[in-house]
Design a protein around this motif. Structure first.
Motif, PDB file in Angstrom:
ATOM      1  N   VAL A  23       0.843  -1.201   0.000  1.00  0.00           N
ATOM      2  CA  VAL A  23       0.000   0.000   0.000  1.00  0.00           C
ATOM      3  C   VAL A  23       0.878   1.251   0.000  1.00  0.00           C
ATOM      4  O   VAL A  23       0.637   2.196  -0.753  1.00  0.00           O
ATOM      5  CB  VAL A  23      -0.965   0.009   1.209  1.00  0.00           C
ATOM      6  CG1 VAL A  23      -1.634   1.361   1.374  1.00  0.00           C
ATOM      7  CG2 VAL A  23      -2.017  -1.079   1.049  1.00  0.00           C
ATOM      8  N   ALA A  24       1.920   1.254   0.827  1.00  0.00           N
ATOM      9  CA  ALA A  24       2.829   2.400   0.892  1.00  0.00           C
ATOM     10  C   ALA A  24       3.504   2.641  -0.454  1.00  0.00           C
ATOM     11  O   ALA A  24       3.631   3.783  -0.902  1.00  0.00           O
ATOM     12  CB  ALA A  24       3.867   2.187   1.983  1.00  0.00           C
ATOM     13  N   GLN A  33       0.030   8.813   7.131  1.00  0.00           N
ATOM     14  CA  GLN A  33      -0.535   9.500   8.283  1.00  0.00           C
ATOM     15  C   GLN A  33      -2.042   9.295   8.394  1.00  0.00           C
ATOM     16  O   GLN A  33      -2.654   9.680   9.372  1.00  0.00           O
ATOM     17  CB  GLN A  33      -0.229  11.000   8.207  1.00  0.00           C
ATOM     18  CG  GLN A  33       1.249  11.312   8.269  1.00  0.00           C
ATOM     19  CD  GLN A  33       1.893  10.884   9.564  1.00  0.00           C
ATOM     20  OE1 GLN A  33       1.358  11.126  10.637  1.00  0.00           O
ATOM     21  NE2 GLN A  33       3.029  10.223   9.482  1.00  0.00           N
ATOM     22  N   ASP A  34      -2.645   8.711   7.386  1.00  0.00           N
ATOM     23  CA  ASP A  34      -4.079   8.464   7.390  1.00  0.00           C
ATOM     24  C   ASP A  34      -4.337   7.079   7.988  1.00  0.00           C
ATOM     25  O   ASP A  34      -3.439   6.264   8.138  1.00  0.00           O
ATOM     26  CB  ASP A  34      -4.618   8.529   5.958  1.00  0.00           C
ATOM     27  CG  ASP A  34      -6.112   8.783   5.905  1.00  0.00           C
ATOM     28  OD1 ASP A  34      -6.717   9.021   6.959  1.00  0.00           O
ATOM     29  OD2 ASP A  34      -6.671   8.744   4.809  1.00  0.00           O
ATOM     30  N   ASP A  35      -5.582   6.816   8.320  1.00  0.00           N
ATOM     31  CA  ASP A  35      -5.941   5.528   8.910  1.00  0.00           C
ATOM     32  C   ASP A  35      -5.911   4.417   7.866  1.00  0.00           C
ATOM     33  O   ASP A  35      -6.451   4.565   6.776  1.00  0.00           O
ATOM     34  CB  ASP A  35      -7.353   5.575   9.507  1.00  0.00           C
ATOM     35  CG  ASP A  35      -7.428   6.505  10.701  1.00  0.00           C
ATOM     36  OD1 ASP A  35      -6.393   6.767  11.309  1.00  0.00           O
ATOM     37  OD2 ASP A  35      -8.535   6.958  11.015  1.00  0.00           O
ATOM     38  N   ILE A  36      -5.276   3.333   8.215  1.00  0.00           N
ATOM     39  CA  ILE A  36      -5.275   2.116   7.398  1.00  0.00           C
ATOM     40  C   ILE A  36      -5.589   0.967   8.342  1.00  0.00           C
ATOM     41  O   ILE A  36      -4.971   0.833   9.398  1.00  0.00           O
ATOM     42  CB  ILE A  36      -3.915   1.863   6.727  1.00  0.00           C
ATOM     43  CG1 ILE A  36      -3.613   2.941   5.695  1.00  0.00           C
ATOM     44  CG2 ILE A  36      -3.892   0.486   6.066  1.00  0.00           C
ATOM     45  CD1 ILE A  36      -2.261   2.771   5.026  1.00  0.00           C
TER      46      ILE A  36
END
Length: 44
Positions: A23-24, A33-36
């Motif tokens: 994903v990164a 920095q967002d929710d995963i």
């Protein structure tokens, strides 16, 4: 789904780490920095 299938034989922790890395790489944001949320289930 291809990534999940290709990692299905790995331990849950390794699978989750590999999926997060994919994903990164896809988002080109290594320090997300967002929710995963990734859920892993191991059947025994």
């Amino acid at each position: 789904m291809d990534a999940v299938k290709s990692l299905s034989s790995k331990p849950v922790q390794k699978t989750v780490e590999a999926l997060y890395a994919k994903v990164a790489k896809f988002t080109q944001v290594p320090d997300q920095q967002d929710d995963i949320t990734i859920l892993g289930f191991e059947l025994s």
